[in-house]
Design an enzyme around this catalytic site. Structure first.
Site, PDB file in Angstrom:
ATOM      1  N   SER A 136     -70.067  -5.336  36.596  1.00  0.00           N
ATOM      2  CA  SER A 136     -69.324  -4.258  35.917  1.00  0.00           C
ATOM      3  C   SER A 136     -68.565  -3.239  36.856  1.00  0.00           C
ATOM      4  CB  SER A 136     -70.313  -3.705  34.861  1.00  0.00           C
ATOM      5  OG  SER A 136     -69.859  -2.426  34.244  1.00  0.00           O
ATOM      6  N   TYR A 147     -78.344   1.380  34.444  1.00  0.00           N
ATOM      7  CA  TYR A 147     -77.351   0.377  34.159  1.00  0.00           C
ATOM      8  C   TYR A 147     -76.522   0.164  35.435  1.00  0.00           C
ATOM      9  CZ  TYR A 147     -73.636  -2.604  32.320  1.00  0.00           C
ATOM     10  OH  TYR A 147     -72.684  -3.686  32.212  1.00  0.00           O
TER      11      TYR A 147
END
Length: 247
Positions: A136, A147
């Protein structure tokens, strides 16, 4: 034709990737927790001329990697590629509770480690293989708490594994999407997961080190690394605000 394992294949990027790779007659091994959704993906692949093997499983389970590999080898005799796509998000704040933290660590980091550990010996014996990890942009720009931490770690792991396997015939690629329209995102007017599926197909056809999509995020990544004070100013307080709104 290739035998390709795709995790998180029941929706979003995983489903789009399985659809795309299945069109060219490959055997796609589909895994995720939702068996009904996997069966639908398999029907679509087979209607387009590909072959699908459905293995419902939860990648958080330490035994899943071994089961997935054993089922694949029993059915096909080989594994040509692994797409580590399964991922979960959570609160962007450091105040996220243990359950959220554990879920993100288990799915976003521990599962790719276990799956790579399971397929690398097979690919070594074959003398060839490809691993594609879906990271990501949040793994380049710290903006999403744990995350981001898992995606930073996956980036470092991917670089390390690529260097470890240099000369073995096993290619290792990291694909870092920005905001994409998936079940994990709530924003509108985002590009669909097909843009990432296309990148995966390209990486399997011609391996490369890292791919970022949409390309506009490359500028943001460069700015965050060269002008960190600017990123600090732009992102200041946002994680706390989002955490409070989500409570």
């Amino acid at each position: 034709m290739a035998v390709i394992i795709v995790t998180g294949a029941s929706s979003g990027i995983g489903r789009a990737t399985a659809d795309r790779l299945g069109r060219t007659g490959n055997t796609i091994v589909l895994t995720a927790r939702r068996a009904a959704e996997l069966a639908e993906v398999a029907r679509r692949i087979e209607s387009n001329g590909g072959t699908a093997l459905v293995v419902p499983a939860d990648v958080r389970d330490p035994g899943t990697a071994g089961t997935l590999v054993d089922r694949t080898l029993a059915a096909t005799g080989r594994i040509d590629a692994l797409v580590n796509n399964a991922g979960v998000g959570g609160s962007p704040s450091v105040l996220a509770d243990d359950a959220e933290v554990d879920a993100m660590l288990d799915v976003n980091l521990r599962a790719p480690i276990r799956l790579m550990r399971a397929v690398v010996p097979i690919m070594r014996a074959q003398g060839a293989g490809s691993i594609v990890n879906i990271g990501s942009v949040a793994g380049e720009i710290g903006l999403a708490g744990v995350y981001s931490a898992t995606k930073f770690a996956l980036r470092g792991l991917t670089d390390s594994v690529r260097r470890e396997l240099a000369g073995t015939g096993i290619a290792v690629t990291l694909i870092e999407p920005g905001f994409i329209a998936t079940p994990l995102t709530r924003r509108t007017n985002l590009p669909g997961p097909e843009i990432v599926a296309d990148a995966v197909e390209k990486a399997l056809r011609r391996p490369r080190r890292r791919m970022v999509f949409p390309v506009k995020y490359r500028l943001a990544m460069t700015a965050a690394s060269t002008l960190p004070f600017l990123a600090d100013r732009i992102l200041a307080g946002r994680a706390a605000e989002r955490h409070e709104r989500g409570r």
